[in-house]
Design an enzyme around this catalytic site. Structure first.
Site, PDB file in Angstrom:
ATOM      1  N   THR A 176       0.909  -1.127   0.000  1.00  0.00           N
ATOM      2  CA  THR A 176       0.000   0.000   0.000  1.00  0.00           C
ATOM      3  C   THR A 176       0.943   1.169   0.000  1.00  0.00           C
ATOM      4  O   THR A 176       2.095   0.995   0.372  1.00  0.00           O
ATOM      5  CB  THR A 176      -0.826  -0.040   1.303  1.00  0.00           C
ATOM      6  OG1 THR A 176      -1.717  -1.140   1.240  1.00  0.00           O
ATOM      7  CG2 THR A 176      -1.621   1.214   1.538  1.00  0.00           C
ATOM      8  N   ARG A 233     -14.233  -6.269  -1.819  1.00  0.00           N
ATOM      9  CA  ARG A 233     -13.581  -6.198  -0.512  1.00  0.00           C
ATOM     10  C   ARG A 233     -13.035  -4.797  -0.246  1.00  0.00           C
ATOM     11  O   ARG A 233     -12.380  -4.193  -1.080  1.00  0.00           O
ATOM     12  CB  ARG A 233     -12.441  -7.202  -0.438  1.00  0.00           C
ATOM     13  CG  ARG A 233     -11.667  -7.194   0.892  1.00  0.00           C
ATOM     14  CD  ARG A 233     -10.372  -6.412   0.790  1.00  0.00           C
ATOM     15  NE  ARG A 233      -9.562  -6.560   2.007  1.00  0.00           N
ATOM     16  CZ  ARG A 233      -8.413  -5.925   2.195  1.00  0.00           C
ATOM     17  NH1 ARG A 233      -7.933  -5.125   1.275  1.00  0.00           N
ATOM     18  NH2 ARG A 233      -7.744  -6.095   3.310  1.00  0.00           N
ATOM     19  N   ILE A 234     -13.331  -4.280   0.923  1.00  0.00           N
ATOM     20  CA  ILE A 234     -12.787  -2.997   1.350  1.00  0.00           C
ATOM     21  C   ILE A 234     -11.804  -3.264   2.486  1.00  0.00           C
ATOM     22  O   ILE A 234     -12.093  -4.052   3.395  1.00  0.00           O
ATOM     23  CB  ILE A 234     -13.922  -2.049   1.793  1.00  0.00           C
ATOM     24  CG1 ILE A 234     -14.768  -1.655   0.571  1.00  0.00           C
ATOM     25  CG2 ILE A 234     -13.360  -0.813   2.491  1.00  0.00           C
ATOM     26  CD1 ILE A 234     -15.953  -0.771   0.880  1.00  0.00           C
ATOM     27  N   GLY A 235     -10.638  -2.658   2.408  1.00  0.00           N
ATOM     28  CA  GLY A 235      -9.620  -2.850   3.437  1.00  0.00           C
ATOM     29  C   GLY A 235      -9.556  -1.678   4.385  1.00  0.00           C
ATOM     30  O   GLY A 235     -10.506  -0.904   4.512  1.00  0.00           O
ATOM     31  N   ASP A 236      -8.422  -1.525   5.059  1.00  0.00           N
ATOM     32  CA  ASP A 236      -8.286  -0.469   6.055  1.00  0.00           C
ATOM     33  C   ASP A 236      -7.992   0.892   5.448  1.00  0.00           C
ATOM     34  O   ASP A 236      -8.295   1.925   6.049  1.00  0.00           O
ATOM     35  CB  ASP A 236      -7.141  -0.812   7.023  1.00  0.00           C
ATOM     36  CG  ASP A 236      -5.812  -0.931   6.291  1.00  0.00           C
ATOM     37  OD1 ASP A 236      -5.676  -1.829   5.441  1.00  0.00           O
ATOM     38  OD2 ASP A 236      -4.915  -0.109   6.542  1.00  0.00           O
ATOM     39  N   THR A 259      -0.209   0.505   7.071  1.00  0.00           N
ATOM     40  CA  THR A 259      -0.150  -0.478   5.996  1.00  0.00           C
ATOM     41  C   THR A 259       0.035  -1.873   6.601  1.00  0.00           C
ATOM     42  O   THR A 259       0.589  -1.997   7.688  1.00  0.00           O
ATOM     43  CB  THR A 259       0.997  -0.162   5.028  1.00  0.00           C
ATOM     44  OG1 THR A 259       1.179  -1.258   4.137  1.00  0.00           O
ATOM     45  CG2 THR A 259       2.312   0.068   5.763  1.00  0.00           C
ATOM     46  N   GLY A 260      -0.448  -2.878   5.883  1.00  0.00           N
ATOM     47  CA  GLY A 260      -0.305  -4.239   6.396  1.00  0.00           C
ATOM     48  C   GLY A 260      -1.560  -5.035   6.150  1.00  0.00           C
ATOM     49  O   GLY A 260      -2.219  -4.847   5.128  1.00  0.00           O
ATOM     50  N   LYS A 261      -1.906  -5.921   7.059  1.00  0.00           N
ATOM     51  CA  LYS A 261      -3.102  -6.742   6.902  1.00  0.00           C
ATOM     52  C   LYS A 261      -4.321  -5.916   7.320  1.00  0.00           C
ATOM     53  O   LYS A 261      -4.518  -5.603   8.490  1.00  0.00           O
ATOM     54  CB  LYS A 261      -2.985  -8.007   7.762  1.00  0.00           C
ATOM     55  CG  LYS A 261      -1.790  -8.870   7.334  1.00  0.00           C
ATOM     56  CD  LYS A 261      -2.121 -10.358   7.327  1.00  0.00           C
ATOM     57  CE  LYS A 261      -1.230 -11.110   6.350  1.00  0.00           C
ATOM     58  NZ  LYS A 261       0.064 -11.521   6.925  1.00  0.00           N
TER      59      LYS A 261
END
Lengths: 319, 326
Positions: A187, A215-218, A237-239
């Site tokens: 990211t 899918r929506i991430g953080d 950034t990350g999971k």
């Protein structure tokens, strides 16, 4: 006091054995984007302008997972998302599910400035982009051959693991073109503060390889992947799922605000205590010009500079 | 442990001239939902099951703005969103842009339980719902006559002052032409549809959970996402408390309102009611909002800075309250 800037190109299980032909272009890209940001801060551009400018540049860089170079959904398509936030006013804008917009971060800024809403997604966001006349291209523009290969591998790994659990890359795949970076991760983001203490944060991503459509991430979620107020600006950034449930970006600010911690202590606490090991990293600057870039993954592509002359470009933990 | 507690809401920001029979209907629905939750808690359902159950009931009733009875987009369609969070383990699921899933909160639960992700939206979310065998209905099922009328009114108001209004400005310059000084989300409150629904629960084992569901704003742009599906904004639960917010979504997002109730408890050591009061006073800028919360000790609290919030709460020791006004 003084200006400061920090940026990242994703945190994850970045192998120490990353070959130089894969490492150097990324370091060069980080250096290039840092220089652009520093020059803009020296030219007295507002932090909000600076983070947008730098993230646009990172999006245009195919080596990182945002804009061109975004990873692919399970259907082989690109769905990009981004978020921008201004610290003083706490105004913010976010977008998800973009398929044709060249610079997602600039559309997020337009959502912030030109709509009564904060967050637009999918067809509605694309329609808004057209209305605003931002640059759009055929979705094929964003898809790189490397990411087609990544998706193939992810799908194969998935089949082996039956369900949706993240594919674990074993080292015996080193010869493949993607053994360099955990395919789950990547990211881009930037945070900046000027010498008056004005803060801003911006984050942009293509999400996860082989993610489900929709899918929506953080990244686009204010308080999770992106946050700025009068204390600090944070881009994580990350999971994504771990970052969402730990409200990582907001919690750095909340620890400063409610517990009186310094930026470094707040960020270190969040990365060590709030997110499981191997899941997250962040870059942050405070109103007084401090910078911090902690992560609990193997590495994080990152760079920073401050008015006092301090500068760093790195991937793995220093020393 | 202080025993179980439950709170429900049907939105904040109520027209003070709301007809008496509408007020009574709302109170009856809130009471029915509370009783449903109470009996589930008495039969030892976990907090996460209870919030889902209660929000499903609120979604299925057309009175409030979620599921059937959702507010309409500018195009006259329904786009629903919801989220759910289990305080133990802080697991969460969220959905946006649903047009056919009968109970959005149950899809959010499935995203949490059955997908590798936390948040699915639009066609991908509906495809997942179909795969999971959730009940699907035609979009027209969600559209009520009342809301078609409301949209018409909202559109009239819109031409005057809502078009691309930047949230922090514009109200002062335009209020002269609006008949009612009370506004929510930039619309005169008289055309404002009843709001978002939510439920928070702590069970007798001290586990907290929260769920929120909404049709969003009347006359919203297609694709608009509000606070309801956003973890930390509209919904949050951890081992300390469960929180569900309602009101002007953009202000709730900026204020990370639900997370901040928990954050001031965690980082500042405030009690539940103090935390709720602090957040309502300090974390909302010009926005209007309300929230309900429970703590792991079995306390229940609510707060709002607007005219009225449809809410109800009950605790194991026999306390029960259903109200609209201050």
């Amino acid at each position: 006091m003084g200006w400061a800037i920090a940026l990242h190109g994703g945190a994850g299980d970045i192998s120490r054995g990353l070959p130089s032909e894969r490492r150097e272009p990324r370091e060069a890209a980080l250096r290039h984007c840092l220089q652009i940001g520093v020059a803009a801060l020296k030219a007295k551009r507002s932090p909000l302008d600076v983070v947008e400018l730098v993230v646009r540049e990172l999006e245009n860089e195919p080596n990182f997972n945002a804009g061109r170079g975004s990873v692919l959904t399970s259907k082989g398509t690109v769905e990009m998302e981004a978020c921008i936030m201004d610290g003083n006013t706490k105004r913010c804008g976010a977008v998800s599910g973009l398929t044709t917009v060249v610079n997602a971060i600039s559309l997020a800024r337009l959502v912030m400035e030109k709509t009564p809403h904060i967050y637009l997604a999918f067809d509605g966001a694309e329609a808004f982009a057209r209305e605003q006349g931002v640059e759009t291209v055929d979705p094929g523009h964003f898809i790189t051959p490397e990411n087609i290969e990544r998706l193939k591998q992810a799908i194969e790994a998935n089949r082996v693991q039956i369900d949706y659990t993240p594919p674990i890359q074993k080292d015996d795949k080193k010869e493949t073109p993607i053994a360099d970076v955990d395919s789950q991760i990547g990211t881009v983001g930037c945070v900046a503060v000027d010498s008056h203490g004005n803060l801003a944060a911006a984050t942009s991503t293509g999400g996860l390889v082989n993610k489900m459509v929709g899918r929506i991430g953080d990244t686009p979620i204010v308080g999770a992947g992106t946050y700025a107020n009068s204390f600090c600006a944070v881009s994580a950034t990350g999971k994504g799922e771990a970052i969402i449930r730990a409200t990582i970006a907001r919690d750095v600010a909340a620890l400063m605000e409610y517990k009186g911690l310094s930026l470094k202590d707040a960020a270190a606490y969040v990365i060590q205590e709030c997110a499981p090991k191997g899941t997250a990293g962040l870059v942050a600057v405070s109103a007084t010009g401090e910078v911090t870039m902690p992560f609990n993954t193997t590495g994080m592509f990152r760079a920073c500079a401050a008015e006092d002359g301090y500068s760093e470009i790195a991937i793995w933990p220093s020393v | 442990m202080g025993g179980w507690a439950i709170a429900v809401h049907g939105g904040a920001g109520v027209d003070p001239n709301l007809p008496h029979e509408r007020q009574e209907e709302a109170k009856q629905l809130l009471t029915r939902c509370l009783n449903l939750g109470i009996s589930a808690l008495r039969s030892s359902l976990s907090a996460i099951d209870v919030v889902e159950l209660v929000v499903r009931e609120l979604e299925s009733d057309p009175l409030f703005n979620s599921g059937r009875g959702s507010a309409l987009t500018g195009k006259g369609t329904v786009e629903m969103e919801a989220s759910i969070m289990d305080g133990s383990g802080r697991r969460c699921g969220a959905v946006s842009g649903l047009t056919m899933v009968k109970n959005p909160v149950s899809l959010a639960r499935l995203v949490m339980d059955k997908s590798p992700h936390s948040y699915l939206a639009f066609s991908g979310a509906e495809e997942f719902g179909r795969q999971q065998g959730l009940e699907m209905v035609d979009n027209s099922y969600f559209i009520t006559e009342d809301n078609v009328e409301m949209l018409k009114l909202a559109k009239e108001a819109n031409t005057i002052m809502y078009d691309y209004r930047i949230p922090t400005v514009g109200l002062d310059t335009c209020s002269a032409v609006v008949e009612s000084p009370l506004q929510m989300n930039g619309l005169p409150i008289s055309v404002y549809a009843p709001e978002t629904v939510g439920c928070v629960v702590v069970d007798s084992e001290g586990r907290c959970a929260a769920a929120t569901s909404t049709g969003g704003l009347m006359n919203k742009m297609t694709g608009r996402i509000g606070d309801s599906p956003l973890i930390g904004a509209g919904t949050y639960a951890c081992d300390l408390c469960g929180v569900s917010c309602t009101g002007e979504g953009e202000a709730i997002i900026r204020g990370t309102l639900s997370r901040d109730v928990a954050a001031v408890m965690e980082y500042k050591g405030l009690g539940l009611q103090e935390a709720v009061d602090y957040v309502i006073q300090e974390r909302l800028d010009e926005g209007k909002a309300g929230l309900i919360a429970v703590s792991r000790n079995g306390e229940v609290a609510y707060g709002f800075n607007c005219v009225g919030m449809f809410r109800g709460c009950a605790t194991e020791n026999g306390f029960m309250e259903v109200g609209i006004w201050e």
